[in-house]
Motif scaffolding. Structure first.
Motif, mmCIF file in Angstrom:
data_model
loop_
_atom_site.group_PDB
_atom_site.id
_atom_site.type_symbol
_atom_site.label_atom_id
_atom_site.label_comp_id
_atom_site.label_asym_id
_atom_site.label_seq_id
_atom_site.Cartn_x
_atom_site.Cartn_y
_atom_site.Cartn_z
ATOM 1 N N LYS A 247 0.860 -1.189 0.000
ATOM 2 C CA LYS A 247 0.000 0.000 0.000
ATOM 3 C C LYS A 247 0.892 1.233 0.000
ATOM 4 N N TYR A 248 0.731 2.068 -1.034
ATOM 5 C CA TYR A 248 1.587 3.238 -1.185
ATOM 6 C C TYR A 248 0.908 4.479 -0.620
ATOM 7 N N THR A 249 1.712 5.297 0.034
ATOM 8 C CA THR A 249 1.271 6.577 0.580
ATOM 9 C C THR A 249 2.179 7.667 0.021
ATOM 10 N N ARG A 250 1.944 8.892 0.423
ATOM 11 C CA ARG A 250 2.806 9.987 -0.026
ATOM 12 C C ARG A 250 4.242 9.806 0.459
ATOM 13 N N LEU A 251 4.414 9.105 1.573
ATOM 14 C CA LEU A 251 5.743 8.926 2.142
ATOM 15 C C LEU A 251 6.557 7.865 1.412
#
Length: 444
Positions: A247-251
């Motif tokens: 799961k990708y986030t802005r970080l």
């Protein structure tokens, strides 16, 4: 048996009957995987280019010969689109090399901030060692970018531990089972920030694979980083499919491209382990049209005056053409000044050498309509805006045209010729291109 062909070869390569059948079956399998979405297409940017429309290779049967009352393909032609790479099936290999091989390494270097050793631009890409050489270089560039732009991925994991000090909350059933006669300990459950996650595990696994493929010197700078991850308790990924569930986030979104490439590398390694290592090659394709877009973006960012902002809306996501976030559009490059878009550039890895009065000998109709949509969307009332197509070949002239019903909108073709024989010639072509773009912006 190998078929070696250059990308964007629309004239075709002829193959005769004693070789064509096996190659045709290999292409059929390649096309099937392409349609199914299982063919490994290496993405060099943080977003996934799901708009691939042209298969890397296809064929056309030219003639048959009758042998023992059975029609046999006598002559077949193979054609390619804007991909380079390799694919193997049943002992037959399809190898697509860059048509601008003499400066291909320069494009890779400029677009991805890679350091390429002197003389590497003349390497042939149709050998097994060089296929891993190129993959290792790209993986190195993508990981370096992720480490620079993003943060080292960490995530909270649940820890259950019987310890002296109370932390988190008490797991009553396990506490009673473990400490019935020991009041000095607590069986606690709590969250702990850990580096032992799928992204870091994948980095360690790929580093090990590439090192084992003889390209350790290329990725040698990550040896200390690998040991650091090991010291922080990071193991190796158990299943390649875990990469898809990240799961990708802005970080951590900067790690998306390197994870996609890592999946390609690990999937090929797993396949080679299954067949006993008989096929030590790697199957993958790189979209040269995407590379051309990144190269132009970097070139403009590095050379235009500081009052201009050069960016790609593709870095995160496109913009909606309609209300309710409907019909997303993705122009390749935008150039703005004081917050107003003054130029849209569409990087076209095509044989466009003139704008043309018709699509027969010039810009294709769908590209013309697409650019018109961009200008309509980004143009502001009573402000000039120009849309430019840029192809990698020599242009008859810088064709700039004005729309009949909107005199503030212009459209044209300004090419950057990379078909030269030397890097020095490429630099001269780059300088000419930048000067033309600046002049067009100044006339707005």
């Amino acid at each position: 048996m190998s078929l070696i062909i250059e990308d964007s070869n629309l004239n075709g390569v002829e193959v005769y009957y004693n070789q064509s059948a096996g190659l045709m079956r290999a292409v059929d399998e390649l096309q099937k995987q392409y349609r199914d979405g299982t063919l490994d297409i290496v993405n060099l940017q943080s977003y996934s280019t799901n708009g691939h429309t042209d298969c890397p290779i296809w064929y056309e049967i030219q003639s048959y010969t009758t042998k023992r009352s059975t029609p046999v393909v006598d002559q077949c032609k193979f054609y390619t689109s804007h991909y380079i790479g390799r694919f193997s099936f049943n002992g037959y290999s399809i190898i697509i090399n860059p048509r601008y091989g003499n400066i291909f390494s320069y494009l890779i270097s400029y677009a991805t901030n890679l350091y390429l050793p002197l003389g590497s631009s003349n390497l042939e890409y149709n050998t097994t060692s060089n296929s891993y050489w190129l993959i290792a270089l790209i993986w190195k560039a993508l990981l370096n970018k992720a480490l620079t732009v993003g943060q080292i991925p960490r995530e909270y994991k649940t820890v259950q531990k019987n310890q002296k000090h109370f932390k988190g909350h008490l797991n009553i059933s396990k506490h009673i089972h473990s400490n019935l006669c020991n009041a000095s300990r607590f069986f606690c459950s709590y969250k702990k920030l850990s580096m032992d996650n799928a992204i870091n595990q994948t980095i360690r696994a790929v580093y090990k694979v590439l090192k084992g493929k003889g390209v350790g010197t290329i990725i040698g700078e990550f040896e200390a980083y690998d040991k650091y991850l090991e010291s922080m308790g990071v193991g190796s990924i158990d299943n390649v499919n875990q990469i898809e569930s990240i799961k990708y986030t802005r970080l951590n979104d900067a790690y998306r491209p390197v994870m996609l490439l890592s999946k390609t590398i690990l999937s090929n390694q797993r396949a080679q382990s299954v067949d006993g290592g008989q096929n030590s090659d790697i199957s993958y394709f790189i979209d040269i049209a995407e590379l051309w877009e990144i190269y132009l973006l970097r070139l403009l960012q590095n050379n235009l005056p500081s009052e201009y902002k050069v960016f790609s809306p593709n870095s995160l996501r496109g913009e909606s053409l309609l209300d309710n976030d409907m019909r997303e559009i993705r122009p390749d490059i935008l150039i703005s000044k004081n917050g107003v878009v003054e130029m849209v550039i569409d990087a076209k890895y095509k044989h466009y050498n003139n704008f043309g009065a018709t699509s027969t000998f010039g810009i294709q109709r769908e590209d013309l309509y697409q650019m018109t949509t961009y200008l309509y969307h980004y143009g502001e009332e009573n402000r000039n805006i120009v849309g430019i197509f840029t192809a990698p070949i020599e242009c008859c002239d810088n064709d700039i045209h004005t729309y009949r019903n909107n005199r503030n909108h212009k459209i044209g073709l300004v090419n950057l010729d990379i078909t030269k024989d030397s890097i020095e010639s490429i630099h001269l072509a780059e300088k000419k291109y930048i000067e033309t773009i600046i002049n067009l912006l100044g006339s707005n």
